[in-house]
Design a protein around this motif. Structure first.
Motif, PDB file in Angstrom:
ATOM      1  N   LEU A  31       0.806  -1.216   0.000  1.00 41.70           N
ATOM      2  CA  LEU A  31       0.000   0.000   0.000  1.00 41.70           C
ATOM      3  C   LEU A  31       0.844   1.274   0.000  1.00 41.70           C
ATOM      4  O   LEU A  31       0.299   2.367  -0.101  1.00 41.70           O
ATOM      5  N   GLN A  32       2.162   1.121   0.117  1.00 38.65           N
ATOM      6  CA  GLN A  32       3.083   2.263   0.114  1.00 38.65           C
ATOM      7  C   GLN A  32       2.675   3.291   1.182  1.00 38.65           C
ATOM      8  O   GLN A  32       2.515   4.479   0.916  1.00 38.65           O
ATOM      9  N   VAL A  33       2.539   2.783   2.383  1.00 41.60           N
ATOM     10  CA  VAL A  33       2.122   3.601   3.519  1.00 41.60           C
ATOM     11  C   VAL A  33       3.203   4.602   3.919  1.00 41.60           C
ATOM     12  O   VAL A  33       2.901   5.662   4.470  1.00 41.60           O
ATOM     13  N   VAL A  34       4.459   4.298   3.622  1.00 42.61           N
ATOM     14  CA  VAL A  34       5.580   5.148   4.035  1.00 42.61           C
ATOM     15  C   VAL A  34       6.254   5.757   2.809  1.00 42.61           C
ATOM     16  O   VAL A  34       6.455   5.086   1.798  1.00 42.61           O
ATOM     17  N   ALA A  35       6.568   7.054   2.902  1.00 42.95           N
ATOM     18  CA  ALA A  35       7.347   7.736   1.874  1.00 42.95           C
ATOM     19  C   ALA A  35       8.490   8.479   2.537  1.00 42.95           C
ATOM     20  O   ALA A  35       8.483   8.711   3.752  1.00 42.95           O
ATOM     21  N   GLU A  36       9.486   8.872   1.754  1.00 46.04           N
ATOM     22  CA  GLU A  36      10.655   9.566   2.287  1.00 46.04           C
ATOM     23  C   GLU A  36      10.843  10.911   1.612  1.00 46.04           C
ATOM     24  O   GLU A  36      10.425  11.116   0.469  1.00 46.04           O
ATOM     25  N   SER A  37      11.477  11.829   2.337  1.00 45.17           N
ATOM     26  CA  SER A  37      11.863  13.114   1.761  1.00 45.17           C
ATOM     27  C   SER A  37      13.079  13.622   2.519  1.00 45.17           C
ATOM     28  O   SER A  37      13.226  13.370   3.716  1.00 45.17           O
ATOM     29  N   THR A  38      13.941  14.335   1.818  1.00 47.65           N
ATOM     30  CA  THR A  38      15.137  14.897   2.435  1.00 47.65           C
ATOM     31  C   THR A  38      14.823  16.290   2.977  1.00 47.65           C
ATOM     32  O   THR A  38      14.206  17.106   2.295  1.00 47.65           O
ATOM     33  N   THR A  39      15.230  16.571   4.189  1.00 52.95           N
ATOM     34  CA  THR A  39      14.969  17.863   4.831  1.00 52.95           C
ATOM     35  C   THR A  39      15.999  18.892   4.367  1.00 52.95           C
ATOM     36  O   THR A  39      17.072  18.536   3.873  1.00 52.95           O
ATOM     37  N   PRO A  40      15.680  20.195   4.534  1.00 51.65           N
ATOM     38  CA  PRO A  40      16.654  21.234   4.168  1.00 51.65           C
ATOM     39  C   PRO A  40      17.978  21.087   4.911  1.00 51.65           C
ATOM     40  O   PRO A  40      19.029  21.476   4.414  1.00 51.65           O
ATOM     41  N   GLN A  41      17.926  20.516   6.122  1.00 49.13           N
ATOM     42  CA  GLN A  41      19.144  20.348   6.916  1.00 49.13           C
ATOM     43  C   GLN A  41      19.943  19.115   6.513  1.00 49.13           C
ATOM     44  O   GLN A  41      21.039  18.889   7.029  1.00 49.13           O
ATOM     45  N   GLY A  42      19.379  18.290   5.641  1.00 45.50           N
ATOM     46  CA  GLY A  42      20.124  17.131   5.157  1.00 45.50           C
ATOM     47  C   GLY A  42      19.534  15.765   5.448  1.00 45.50           C
ATOM     48  O   GLY A  42      19.438  14.933   4.543  1.00 45.50           O
ATOM     49  N   PRO A  43      19.121  15.480   6.710  1.00 45.44           N
ATOM     50  CA  PRO A  43      18.641  14.130   7.003  1.00 45.44           C
ATOM     51  C   PRO A  43      17.370  13.769   6.230  1.00 45.44           C
ATOM     52  O   PRO A  43      16.523  14.615   5.953  1.00 45.44           O
ATOM     53  N   THR A  44      17.257  12.514   5.877  1.00 46.99           N
ATOM     54  CA  THR A  44      16.053  11.993   5.230  1.00 46.99           C
ATOM     55  C   THR A  44      15.058  11.565   6.299  1.00 46.99           C
ATOM     56  O   THR A  44      15.425  10.915   7.277  1.00 46.99           O
ATOM     57  N   LYS A  45      13.803  11.949   6.128  1.00 50.40           N
ATOM     58  CA  LYS A  45      12.751  11.598   7.076  1.00 50.40           C
ATOM     59  C   LYS A  45      11.712  10.724   6.381  1.00 50.40           C
ATOM     60  O   LYS A  45      11.537  10.775   5.160  1.00 50.40           O
ATOM     61  N   GLN A  46      11.020   9.921   7.192  1.00 51.01           N
ATOM     62  CA  GLN A  46       9.960   9.056   6.684  1.00 51.01           C
ATOM     63  C   GLN A  46       8.601   9.598   7.119  1.00 51.01           C
ATOM     64  O   GLN A  46       8.461  10.145   8.214  1.00 51.01           O
ATOM     65  N   TYR A  47       7.602   9.428   6.256  1.00 42.63           N
ATOM     66  CA  TYR A  47       6.281  10.016   6.467  1.00 42.63           C
ATOM     67  C   TYR A  47       5.200   8.989   6.177  1.00 42.63           C
ATOM     68  O   TYR A  47       5.379   8.101   5.335  1.00 42.63           O
ATOM     69  N   ILE A  48       4.058   9.131   6.852  1.00 41.14           N
ATOM     70  CA  ILE A  48       2.889   8.320   6.551  1.00 41.14           C
ATOM     71  C   ILE A  48       2.124   8.998   5.417  1.00 41.14           C
ATOM     72  O   ILE A  48       1.763  10.168   5.520  1.00 41.14           O
ATOM     73  N   ALA A 102       1.015  13.424  -2.842  1.00 38.73           N
ATOM     74  CA  ALA A 102       2.431  13.084  -2.805  1.00 38.73           C
ATOM     75  C   ALA A 102       3.082  13.833  -1.654  1.00 38.73           C
ATOM     76  O   ALA A 102       2.498  14.764  -1.088  1.00 38.73           O
ATOM     77  N   ILE A 103       4.284  13.415  -1.307  1.00 36.86           N
ATOM     78  CA  ILE A 103       5.099  14.166  -0.359  1.00 36.86           C
ATOM     79  C   ILE A 103       6.243  14.746  -1.166  1.00 36.86           C
ATOM     80  O   ILE A 103       7.222  14.066  -1.496  1.00 36.86           O
ATOM     81  N   ALA A 104       6.073  16.011  -1.552  1.00 32.61           N
ATOM     82  CA  ALA A 104       7.014  16.664  -2.457  1.00 32.61           C
ATOM     83  C   ALA A 104       8.165  17.311  -1.714  1.00 32.61           C
ATOM     84  O   ALA A 104       9.221  17.538  -2.285  1.00 32.61           O
ATOM     85  N   ARG A 105       7.942  17.655  -0.434  1.00 28.68           N
ATOM     86  CA  ARG A 105       9.009  18.256   0.344  1.00 28.68           C
ATOM     87  C   ARG A 105       8.762  18.031   1.827  1.00 28.68           C
ATOM     88  O   ARG A 105       7.633  17.815   2.267  1.00 28.68           O
ATOM     89  N   SER A 106       9.824  18.099   2.581  1.00 25.69           N
ATOM     90  CA  SER A 106       9.736  17.928   4.026  1.00 25.69           C
ATOM     91  C   SER A 106       9.111  19.164   4.656  1.00 25.69           C
ATOM     92  O   SER A 106       8.859  20.175   3.989  1.00 25.69           O
ATOM     93  N   ALA A 107       8.859  19.092   5.961  1.00 29.69           N
ATOM     94  CA  ALA A 107       8.353  20.260   6.682  1.00 29.69           C
ATOM     95  C   ALA A 107       9.386  21.377   6.620  1.00 29.69           C
ATOM     96  O   ALA A 107      10.595  21.129   6.618  1.00 29.69           O
TER      97      ALA A 107
END
Length: 398
Positions: free
Chosen positions: A334-351, A363-368
């Motif tokens: 179901l692709q419940v988790v997606a990833e995005s890279t934050t402006p500070q560098g680390p990659t975060k995972q999202y529901i 979609a998750i086009a960008r981090s917070a």
């Protein structure tokens, strides 16, 4: 820098997000994930004494998950210049979302009557603990307070255990989703009328609505819901059982499932047992039925029973911990988790959004965003030049 849109579905709309904590950001996240240009308006660091609760940990999982796909504009609304910026943004915005106490927006001149004079098409969405008026309108509203007042804690847990809160923010999350639905309804209606309106949701009303069949059967049948632990209040056999290596849930409610279940576990004699002839009788004699079912389940594994019962079209499923649920093949499919890279560098995972649109998906086009990351960008979009922005920074307005 060009704006990044997560989806084409809502990309024509601009949303001003002045909300905090959970209910409001949950509402706006849904709009952002489907492409709305969301501007998160927040105080500059050090202005709000409660900022540690909802804004300071920018890389924390909760903040990231609530505020992905948004831009950040810092404004100190105690400054007249900042309020003028909000009003300039309102001229071209479609939605403003806030979850202040009801009197705050009028004091700031951001109530609906004031906003519609600036932009008759604006939709104001207000989320509060207890409503915009009435005897409790001025009270602060937190999720657990409303879980208690909305009846949820009275039906959660085991008999005689005392009230138990749900393990997630039911009132916050549901009120956010109801608000998003209200906003979408208002946007659709605006296509006919050409004017906006005020949408308001309270945590208390949302929590009571989430009680659904529990309160409906009380109102119409006089049946007072109580704690029944892991059993279902009106169906049997339906609840939690243990196998040799753990727990699983069984949902053999309804006559069809009951018959298939009895045959699957080799107890067709139950079908002629006078204590089990109807659903009501099975609920009445649940203690005996559950005991006999548990004796059958105990020797074999969860996987054995879940597979056997599902093959017989009887609902059953394991009880996962949070780490285990993400290992489940259907959850991964179901692709419940997606990833995005934050402006500070680390990659975060999202529901990801559980609502799927085939042609214009979310979609998750960008981090917070980082704190005030897009302040200059947004101010320039509405006509301020570099000198004006420097002046506002010097005054503490942004």
């Amino acid at each position: 820098m060009p704006k990044i849109s997560a989806s084409k579905a809502l990309s024509r709309f601009r949303v001003l997000d002045l909300s905090r904590v959970r209910a409001g950001p949950t509402c706006v996240r849904m709009l952002a994930d489907f492409g709305a240009d969301v501007i998160r308006v927040e105080p500059p660091p050090g202005v709000d004494p409660n900022e540690a609760m909802f804004a300071a940990d920018r890389l924390g999982g909760d903040f990231q998950n609530l505020n992905r796909n948004k831009r950040s504009l810092t404004l100190n609304l105690k400054k007249p210049e900042a309020l003028e910026i909000i009003k300039r943004l309102v001229k071209d915005a479609d939605v403003l979302v806030e979850n202040w106490r009801p009197d705050v927006k009028a004091r700031l001149g951001l109530d609906y009557e004031s906003l519609k004079k600036i932009n008759p098409r604006i939709i104001l969405a207000s989320i509060s603990g207890f409503g915009q008026d009435g005897p409790y309108a001025g009270r602060p509203g937190f999720d657990q307070i409303v879980q208690g007042m909305g009846g949820l804690m009275s039906v959660t847990g085991h008999p005689d255990q005392g009230p138990v809160r749900a393990g997630l923010a039911v009132a916050d999350s549901s009120s956010g989703l109801y608000a998003a639905l209200g906003i979408m309804t208002a946007l659709l209606e605006r296509e006919q009328s050409g004017v906006g309106q005020w949408v308001h949701v309270s945590l208390l009303h949302a929590q009571i609505a989430m009680m659904d069949f529990q309160v409906a059967r009380y109102l119409n049948d006089g049946d007072i819901p109580v704690q029944v632990g892991n059993d279902h209040p009106t169906s049997s056999p339906m609840g939690l059982f243990s196998a040799s290596d753990g727990y699983f849930n069984l949902g053999a409610s309804g006559e069809g499932s009951w018959v298939r279940f009895a045959k699957a576990v080799g107890r067709e004699d139950w079908l002629s047992d006078p204590e089990f002839k109807t659903e009501k009788l099975r609920v009445k004699h649940r203690e005996r039925l559950n005991r006999e079912i548990q004796e059958i389940f105990a020797p074999k594994t969860v996987a054995h029973w879940v597979d056997l019962l599902n093959e017989a079209s009887v609902p059953a499923g394991p009880v996962y911990s949070v780490p285990q649920l993400f290992d489940d093949p259907q959850v991964q499919h179901l692709q419940v988790v997606a990833e995005s890279t934050t402006p500070q560098g680390p990659t975060k995972q999202y529901i990801t959004q559980p609502v799927h649109l085939e042609r214009t998906p979310s979609a998750i086009a960008r981090s917070a965003p980082d704190w005030g990351e897009h302040t200059d960008e947004i101010l320039k979009e509405i006509g301020f030049d570099d000198d004006a922005i420097r002046s506002m920074r010097a005054s503490g307005a942004v």
